[in-house]
Design a protein around this motif. Structure first.
Motif, short mmCIF file in Angstrom:
data_model
loop_
_atom_site.label_atom_id
_atom_site.label_comp_id
_atom_site.label_asym_id
_atom_site.label_seq_id
_atom_site.Cartn_x
_atom_site.Cartn_y
_atom_site.Cartn_z
N GLY A 102 0.83 -1.21 0.00
CA GLY A 102 0.00 0.00 0.00
C GLY A 102 0.85 1.25 0.00
N LYS A 103 0.34 2.29 -0.65
CA LYS A 103 1.01 3.60 -0.65
C LYS A 103 0.07 4.62 -0.03
N SER A 104 0.50 5.25 1.08
CA SER A 104 -0.25 6.34 1.72
C SER A 104 -1.68 5.89 2.07
N LEU A 105 -2.69 6.44 1.39
CA LEU A 105 -4.07 6.03 1.64
C LEU A 105 -4.22 4.52 1.56
N GLY A 106 -3.51 3.91 0.63
CA GLY A 106 -3.61 2.47 0.43
C GLY A 106 -3.02 1.63 1.55
N THR A 107 -2.27 2.28 2.47
CA THR A 107 -1.77 1.53 3.63
C THR A 107 -2.86 1.34 4.69
N LEU A 108 -3.90 2.18 4.65
CA LEU A 108 -4.91 2.14 5.71
C LEU A 108 -5.63 0.79 5.80
N PRO A 109 -6.17 0.24 4.70
CA PRO A 109 -6.84 -1.05 4.84
C PRO A 109 -5.88 -2.17 5.25
N ILE A 110 -4.60 -2.04 4.86
CA ILE A 110 -3.62 -3.05 5.26
C ILE A 110 -3.40 -3.01 6.76
N ILE A 111 -3.16 -1.81 7.29
CA ILE A 111 -2.86 -1.67 8.71
C ILE A 111 -4.08 -1.95 9.57
N ASP A 112 -5.23 -1.42 9.18
CA ASP A 112 -6.42 -1.47 10.03
C ASP A 112 -7.21 -2.78 9.91
N PHE A 113 -7.01 -3.48 8.80
CA PHE A 113 -7.80 -4.70 8.58
C PHE A 113 -6.94 -5.92 8.33
N TYR A 114 -6.19 -5.94 7.23
CA TYR A 114 -5.47 -7.17 6.87
C TYR A 114 -4.43 -7.58 7.90
N MET A 115 -3.74 -6.61 8.50
CA MET A 115 -2.74 -6.96 9.50
C MET A 115 -3.37 -7.37 10.83
N GLN A 116 -4.65 -7.07 11.00
CA GLN A 116 -5.33 -7.39 12.25
C GLN A 116 -6.08 -8.73 12.18
N GLN A 117 -6.26 -9.23 10.97
CA GLN A 117 -7.05 -10.44 10.78
C GLN A 117 -6.14 -11.65 10.62
N SER A 118 -6.70 -12.82 10.85
CA SER A 118 -5.97 -14.04 10.52
C SER A 118 -6.14 -14.29 9.02
N SER A 119 -5.02 -14.35 8.32
CA SER A 119 -5.06 -14.47 6.87
C SER A 119 -5.27 -15.92 6.45
N PRO A 120 -6.02 -16.15 5.36
CA PRO A 120 -6.20 -17.52 4.88
C PRO A 120 -4.92 -18.11 4.30
N VAL A 121 -3.95 -17.26 3.95
CA VAL A 121 -2.65 -17.73 3.46
C VAL A 121 -1.55 -16.91 4.15
N PRO A 122 -0.34 -17.45 4.30
CA PRO A 122 0.76 -16.67 4.88
C PRO A 122 0.95 -15.37 4.11
N SER A 123 1.10 -14.25 4.84
CA SER A 123 1.10 -12.94 4.19
C SER A 123 2.23 -12.05 4.70
N HIS A 124 2.72 -11.19 3.80
CA HIS A 124 3.66 -10.13 4.14
C HIS A 124 3.01 -8.79 3.79
N TYR A 125 3.45 -7.75 4.50
CA TYR A 125 2.82 -6.44 4.34
C TYR A 125 3.90 -5.37 4.06
N VAL A 126 3.61 -4.51 3.09
CA VAL A 126 4.56 -3.47 2.68
C VAL A 126 3.84 -2.14 2.76
N LEU A 127 4.37 -1.23 3.58
CA LEU A 127 3.73 0.06 3.85
C LEU A 127 4.62 1.18 3.36
N LEU A 128 4.25 1.78 2.24
CA LEU A 128 5.01 2.88 1.67
C LEU A 128 4.36 4.19 2.11
N THR A 129 5.07 4.97 2.89
CA THR A 129 4.62 6.25 3.46
C THR A 129 3.29 6.12 4.20
N PRO A 130 3.21 5.26 5.20
CA PRO A 130 1.97 5.16 6.00
C PRO A 130 1.70 6.45 6.76
N LEU A 131 0.46 6.63 7.16
CA LEU A 131 0.02 7.88 7.79
C LEU A 131 0.25 7.80 9.30
#
Length: 205
Positions: A102-131
């Motif tokens: 995610g970039k900027s605005l696009g980091t919000l759903p990653i941080i607030d939702f995907y990183m907080q949930q149990s993922s159906p597959v192993p996942s990595h997260y990349v935050l470019l200029t988070p807020l």
């Protein structure tokens, strides 16, 4: 890029789908003005294809009035636009790994939702200029793990807040702005892009 995207639509939202016939997938969420043609997202896409991932670029667009909401509501708006595509793509193949960029605005759903949930597959997260100036973003980043890149000239940069995020792989770029570039220093900005992609490649391998 050798692989050209198919332009698709799901749940009323467009997305670009790069099919590498892979069992790994990368979902990308752009910023408001930082689109997939801009350097970091363009080359991140190329890198993920090089690493053998399918890539899905979610092409949402929002009415400016929607950004008058509270930050948490804005985050939920972006998530509600992107997640039906994410769930649909994950249902189409037996993916074994996922990366969310995610970039900027696009980091919000990653941080607030995907990183907080149990993922159906192993996942990595990349935050470019988070807020990082948003309190709820900081709260949701604590004790999590991601590749996080931000410049010291970014209005959302905070040395004190970054010191609390030691669990993350941090790429802090001196004098870089919210585009992770240095104004009027073109060559240096290209070198920054190269350095970030080198770090991202190492993080994902």
């Amino acid at each position: 890029m050798k692989i050209k995207p198919r332009k698709e639509q799901h749940n009323g939202i467009a997305y670009n789908y790069f099919d590498s016939t892979s069992d790994k997938v990368c979902f990308m969420f752009s910023g408001t003005g930082y689109t997939y043609e801009k350097p970091l997202l363009y080359y991140s896409t190329a890198l993920m294809l090089e690493l053998g991932y399918d890539v899905v670029q979610v092409c949402y667009a929002f009415d400016p009035q929607q950004f008058g909401q509270e930050p948490e509501a804005i985050s939920e708006t972006v998530f509600n636009a992107a997640n039906p595509i994410v769930e649909y793509i994950l249902s189409t193949k037996s993916y074994t790994k996922a990366v969310y960029i995610g970039k900027s605005l696009g980091t919000l759903p990653i941080i607030d939702f995907y990183m907080q949930q149990s993922s159906p597959v192993p996942s990595h997260y990349v935050l470019l200029t988070p807020l990082l100036s948003l309190d709820h973003v900081m709260k949701n980043l604590l004790v999590k793990q991601a590749f996080l890149a931000i410049g010291t000239a970014d209005p959302h940069y905070s040395k004190e807040r970054l010191e609390q995020l030691s669990s993350h792989k941090l790429a802090i770029v001196e004098n870089a702005d919210h585009s992770l570039e240095i104004t009027n220093h073109t060559v240096e900005s290209v070198i920054i892009c190269q350095s970030l992609l080198t770090g991202l490649k190492a993080y994902l391998q």
